[in-house]
Design a protein around this motif. Structure first.
Motif, PDB file in Angstrom:
ATOM      1  N   LEU A  11      20.832 -71.334  42.630  1.00  0.00           N
ATOM      2  CA  LEU A  11      21.900 -72.290  42.701  1.00  0.00           C
ATOM      3  C   LEU A  11      21.345 -73.204  44.182  1.00  0.00           C
ATOM      4  O   LEU A  11      21.485 -72.647  45.141  1.00  0.00           O
ATOM      5  N   GLY A  12      20.806 -74.286  43.880  1.00  0.00           N
ATOM      6  CA  GLY A  12      20.334 -74.876  45.133  1.00  0.00           C
ATOM      7  C   GLY A  12      21.491 -75.866  45.698  1.00  0.00           C
ATOM      8  O   GLY A  12      22.549 -75.565  45.666  1.00  0.00           O
ATOM      9  N   ASP A  13      20.850 -77.010  46.504  1.00  0.00           N
ATOM     10  CA  ASP A  13      21.747 -77.814  46.997  1.00  0.00           C
ATOM     11  C   ASP A  13      22.575 -78.650  46.020  1.00  0.00           C
ATOM     12  O   ASP A  13      22.383 -78.784  45.026  1.00  0.00           O
ATOM     13  N   ALA A  14      23.907 -79.004  46.514  1.00  0.00           N
ATOM     14  CA  ALA A  14      24.647 -80.166  45.678  1.00  0.00           C
ATOM     15  C   ALA A  14      25.006 -79.214  44.380  1.00  0.00           C
ATOM     16  O   ALA A  14      25.293 -80.009  43.587  1.00  0.00           O
ATOM     17  N   ARG A  15      25.224 -77.953  44.426  1.00  0.00           N
ATOM     18  CA  ARG A  15      25.456 -77.325  43.323  1.00  0.00           C
ATOM     19  C   ARG A  15      24.846 -77.504  42.099  1.00  0.00           C
ATOM     20  O   ARG A  15      24.942 -77.649  40.747  1.00  0.00           O
ATOM     21  N   ALA A  16      23.670 -77.974  42.121  1.00  0.00           N
ATOM     22  CA  ALA A  16      22.590 -78.311  41.131  1.00  0.00           C
ATOM     23  C   ALA A  16      21.571 -76.936  41.117  1.00  0.00           C
ATOM     24  O   ALA A  16      21.076 -76.348  41.998  1.00  0.00           O
ATOM     25  N   TYR A  17      21.154 -76.451  39.958  1.00  0.00           N
ATOM     26  CA  TYR A  17      20.330 -75.248  39.907  1.00  0.00           C
ATOM     27  C   TYR A  17      19.010 -75.715  39.834  1.00  0.00           C
ATOM     28  O   TYR A  17      18.448 -76.676  39.334  1.00  0.00           O
ATOM     29  N   TYR A  18      18.251 -74.747  40.506  1.00  0.00           N
ATOM     30  CA  TYR A  18      16.783 -74.949  40.714  1.00  0.00           C
ATOM     31  C   TYR A  18      15.895 -74.286  39.409  1.00  0.00           C
ATOM     32  O   TYR A  18      16.506 -73.074  39.173  1.00  0.00           O
ATOM     33  N   LEU A  19      15.399 -75.198  38.745  1.00  0.00           N
ATOM     34  CA  LEU A  19      14.668 -74.571  37.418  1.00  0.00           C
ATOM     35  C   LEU A  19      13.290 -74.543  37.474  1.00  0.00           C
ATOM     36  O   LEU A  19      12.629 -75.344  38.344  1.00  0.00           O
ATOM     37  N   SER A  20      12.584 -73.453  36.939  1.00  0.00           N
ATOM     38  CA  SER A  20      11.152 -73.528  37.037  1.00  0.00           C
ATOM     39  C   SER A  20      10.552 -73.640  35.508  1.00  0.00           C
ATOM     40  O   SER A  20      11.134 -73.077  34.765  1.00  0.00           O
ATOM     41  N   THR A  21       9.485 -74.273  35.251  1.00  0.00           N
ATOM     42  CA  THR A  21       8.706 -74.430  33.940  1.00  0.00           C
ATOM     43  C   THR A  21       7.295 -73.810  34.191  1.00  0.00           C
ATOM     44  O   THR A  21       6.345 -73.894  33.970  1.00  0.00           O
ATOM     45  N   ALA A  22       7.014 -73.058  35.343  1.00  0.00           N
ATOM     46  CA  ALA A  22       5.741 -72.586  35.830  1.00  0.00           C
ATOM     47  C   ALA A  22       5.284 -71.496  34.817  1.00  0.00           C
ATOM     48  O   ALA A  22       3.805 -71.507  34.875  1.00  0.00           O
TER      49      ALA A  22
END
Length: 212
Positions: free
Chosen positions: A146-157
Motif C-alpha cells: 500500500l503506497g502513498d495516498a492509499r493507492a496500492y503499488y502494483l507490479s507486472t514484472a
C-alpha cells in the motif's frame, strides 16, 4: 490459550499505522513495512491477540477484521485485475476491479499505481509507459504494497502479468502476437504493450483459438 486483549473497538482504514514490529506481529488484514511499522490493509476492526504460552515469539498479534459486506480487499501478495485509467511518463494509474487468482469483484474503490520500475523485470530504465499500457486496458498485476495516498503499488514484472485485454481504435479485442505487441484483428494494426503470457493469453486470444 490465545485470547483477544483489545479493550475497546477501534476502526481503522487501509494504510493506517497499527504499531511497530518490535511490539507486535502482523496478522490478518495487516502487513509490515520496511521501516518496521505495521499497517492496516483493509477497513475494519482492529484486534490485538496475546501470544500462546508455547509461542517462541511472545509478542501479541495485531490484525484487522473486515466486514463481509465490503467484499474482497487487495493485500500485498494478491493478484488483481485492474483497468488502466491514466498513463504518465513514470507511472500508470488503474482502478482495481477484482482480487484473487479466481477473481472476485471488489465492492469498494481501490486505486493501483504501476511505477516504471515495476513494469518488467529487465531493462527497467528503457521502459516506456505509453508503449506498455493505454487507458482502458485490463491488466493482471501483483500487489506489492500500500503506497502513498492509499493507492496500492502494483507490479507486472512477471511474464504472466501485464495486459490481458485491450481494445483497438476500431473497437475490436486485440490479440497478442508477441510479448510486447497486440494486433487488431479487423485492421491488422499493431500496438505496443506489456503483454501477459500464459493465462493472460487465454483471455486475449478470442478468435485465435487454433494457435498454441
Amino acid at each position: 490459550m490465545v485470547m483477544e486483549v483489545e479493550e475497546e473497538e477501534v476502526i481503522v482504514t487501509p494504510g493506517e499505522i497499527l504499531g511497530k514490529t518490535t511490539t507486535f506481529v502482523p496478522g490478518r488484514g495487516a502487513y509490515a513495512a520496511p521501516n518496521k511499522t505495521i499497517h492496516a490493509s483493509l477497513c475494519g476492526r482492529r484486534s490485538i491477540i496475546s501470544a500462546s504460552p508455547n509461542s517462541p515469539d511472545q509478542k501479541p498479534t495485531i490484525e484487522v477484521t473486515g466486514h463481509k459486506a465490503h467484499g474482497p480487499i487487495p493485500e500485498p501478495g494478491s493478484i488483481v485485475l485492474a483497468r488502466v485509467t491514466k498513463v504518465m511518463p513514470k507511472m500508470a494509474s488503474a482502478d482495481i476491479m477484482c482480487v484473487g487468482i479466481r477473481p472476485k469483484s471488489v465492492k469498494e474503490k481501490f486505486t493501483g499505481i504501476i511505477r516504471q520500475q515495476d513494469v518488467r523485470a529487465t531493462e527497467i530504465d528503457k521502459v516506456d509507459m505509453h508503449l506498455s499500457f493505454r487507458p482502458g486496458d485490463i491488466v493482471k498485476a501483483l500487489v506489492l504494497s500500500l503506497g502513498d495516498a492509499r493507492a496500492y503499488y502494483l507490479s507486472t514484472a512477471k511474464n504472466e502479468l501485464g495486459v490481458v485485454s485491450a481494445e483497438s481504435l476500431a473497437g475490436a479485442t486485440m490479440v497478442p502476437i508477441s510479448l510486447t505487441e497486440l494486433q487488431c484483428p479487423l485492421t491488422g494494426q499493431i500496438e505496443q504493450r506489456k503483454v501477459a503470457t500464459k493465462a493472460g493469453e487465454k483471455q486475449l486470444t478470442t478468435g485465435n483459438q487454433s494457435s498454441t
